[in-house]
Design a protein around this motif. Structure first.
Motif, short mmCIF file in Angstrom:
data_model
loop_
_atom_site.label_atom_id
_atom_site.label_comp_id
_atom_site.label_asym_id
_atom_site.label_seq_id
_atom_site.Cartn_x
_atom_site.Cartn_y
_atom_site.Cartn_z
N GLU A 290 45.82 -44.73 20.99
CA GLU A 290 45.00 -43.61 20.49
C GLU A 290 43.56 -43.75 20.96
N ASN A 291 42.96 -42.62 21.35
CA ASN A 291 41.56 -42.64 21.74
C ASN A 291 40.98 -41.23 21.75
N VAL A 292 39.73 -41.11 22.18
CA VAL A 292 39.06 -39.81 22.20
C VAL A 292 39.41 -39.07 23.50
N PRO A 293 39.41 -37.73 23.48
CA PRO A 293 39.69 -36.99 24.71
C PRO A 293 38.72 -37.30 25.85
N GLY A 294 37.52 -37.78 25.50
CA GLY A 294 36.54 -38.13 26.53
C GLY A 294 37.02 -39.21 27.48
N ILE A 295 38.07 -39.92 27.11
CA ILE A 295 38.61 -40.97 27.99
C ILE A 295 39.12 -40.36 29.30
N LEU A 296 39.47 -39.07 29.27
CA LEU A 296 39.99 -38.42 30.47
C LEU A 296 38.92 -38.20 31.52
N SER A 297 37.65 -38.20 31.11
CA SER A 297 36.56 -37.96 32.07
C SER A 297 35.65 -39.17 32.26
N ALA A 298 35.90 -40.25 31.52
CA ALA A 298 35.04 -41.44 31.63
C ALA A 298 35.26 -42.13 32.98
N GLN A 299 34.15 -42.53 33.61
CA GLN A 299 34.24 -43.21 34.90
C GLN A 299 33.15 -44.28 35.00
N PRO A 300 33.38 -45.43 34.37
CA PRO A 300 32.37 -46.49 34.39
C PRO A 300 32.20 -47.16 35.75
N GLY A 301 33.21 -47.03 36.62
CA GLY A 301 33.16 -47.65 37.95
C GLY A 301 33.43 -46.64 39.04
N ASP A 302 34.15 -47.06 40.07
CA ASP A 302 34.43 -46.19 41.21
C ASP A 302 35.53 -45.18 40.93
#
Length: 410
Positions: free
Chosen positions: A146-158
């Motif tokens: 389970e997590n937030v929908p924002g995980i689909l757009s998160a890009q901490p790296g390349d």
């Protein structure tokens, strides 16, 4: 019926696990959580409500990143005490399911906006790797992440983090739906009186079910099995908290229908229902905003009007509106973990109470039963409630997962 054997990772105070327990179809073997307050509450809940005699041992307060010690046991007198570890708790029988989700702050869009580096340097971006190690170790038939929908757009790296997560689960032998936009769930559809959306990733073990069946199971889970538990009508704030005793902020008294109501008097029939202190200025603002809605004037319902009011009352400016009155006849806005800092965006809708939400009201909007009595400071309790998965949704999720395993199990 044999219960499904499960463990909960990043358990918090156990909202997700509580729903699985409510379904009556699962046996919790262990829960892993690193914060002391949630662990204390989780042990009490498992012992008092769910009658686990070994609750103190099965809740592991530990850093999940130290996975080898988590499995084998540890002795850490400085912080975490000691434990025989997960291997001992799980035993020799197979594990059916792993549930849980890493902290969402690094993936949330709001968190990225607030952080000057967009959360790219936050270690929590990669806590899913620890979750994955536990999955690889015990090879359950299925996991729920389970997590937030924002995980689909998160890009901490390349690369987008969701691509890395999907690839990692696939390499570990689990099928995950390719288009995870289908996995974004609106909890109001399941009777939660709060506008809350989360991504629920179900991973299916390919070796156990077979690759082709996993594809079919994943598609049907989101299109048939889970939607079967949707409610016909969304639940409102009034239905959730309208029957609670009326309170006035700490340090103030007010006449209400001829009776004095006060924060300072405990409400023994409703634990955790205690109002916070509010300044005179905030009380005046709360009265103004709630009466504006009650009378139908609606002078302060636009964002610009609320921002102007904030400037007028405080002499400060803000890019976002600071005030929000929850509405009786709708689901509330999101109950966040940072509700402990202030409640200006969670103003009680009754103009005579002039206050923000109590811990119990926040818990009810998160669908915790009143018999879950929270122990701790306001900081601890508001935070753990805001971080939790609503138990009511978790119960329906647990039912859907059990249905899926019943129909497709070997």
């Amino acid at each position: 019926m044999n219960k499904l054997r499960s463990i909960d990772l990043f358990a918090g105070c156990g909202g997700l696990m509580d729903g699985f327990e409510q379904s009556g179809k699962y046996e919790t073997l262990a829960a892993v959580e690193w914060e002391k307050g949630p662990c204390r509450n989780l042990r009490k809940r498992l012992r008092d409500k769910w009658k686990y005699k070994n609750a103190d041992d099965m809740v592991l307060q530990f850093d999940i990143q130290r996975t080898d010690e988590l499995f084998d046991g540890w002795k850490d007198d400085e912080i975490y005490g000691s434990s025989e570890g997960l291997d001992k708790l799980i035993g020799s029988e197979k594990l059916d399911i792993i549930i849980g989700g890493p902290p969402c702050q690094a993936y949330s869009i709001a968190g990225r906006v607030r952080d000057e580096h967009g959360m790219k340097n936050d270690y929590r971006n990669y806590l899913f790797e620890s979750y994955l190690k536990v999955v690889e170790k015990y090879k359950p038939k299925l996991f729920v992440f389970e997590n937030v929908p924002g995980i689909l757009s998160a890009q901490p790296g390349d690369r987008p983090i969701i691509e890395i997560i999907q690839e990692s689960f696939n390499n570990a032998g689990y099928y995950v739906l390719p288009d995870l936009r289908k996995a974004i769930i609106d909890f109001t559809d399941y009777g939660v009186p709060q506008n809350r959306k989360r991504i629920i990733i179900v991973g299916l073990r390919k070796e156990y079910f077979g690759k082709e069946r996993c594809v079919e199971m994943a598609e049907k889970f989101y299109s048939v099995y889970l939607p079967k538990y949707k409610v016909g009508r969304k639940k409102t704030v009034k239905e959730a908290i309208g029957d609670l005793p009326k309170l006035y902020p700490l340090g103030h008294d007010e006449k209400f229908n001829g009776k004095r109501i006060s924060h300072s008097l405990p409400q023994p029939e409703v634990p955790n229902h205690v109002a916070r202190w509010q300044s005179d200025r905030d009380i005046d603002i709360f009265r103004l905003l709630t009466e504006d809605i009650e009378t139908g004037r609606n002078q302060y319902t636009s964002i610009e009007a609320l921002k102007a009011l904030y400037t007028e009352k405080t002499g400060k400016t803000s890019n976002v509106h600071k005030y929000h009155v929850i509405r009786w006849d709708e689901p509330s806005n999101l109950i966040p973990a940072h509700l402990y800092k202030d409640g200006l965006r969670h103003i009680h809708p009754d103009s005579k109470q002039c206050r923000t939400l109590t811990v119990r009201e926040a818990a009810r909007l998160q669908t915790f039963d009143d018999d879950y009595i929270f122990d701790g400071s306001n900081v601890e309790t508001y935070k753990m409630i805001g971080n939790a998965v609503p138990p009511l949704f978790a119960k329906e999720l647990a039912n859907a997962v059990a249905d899926l395993l019943k129909d497709y199990g070997k």
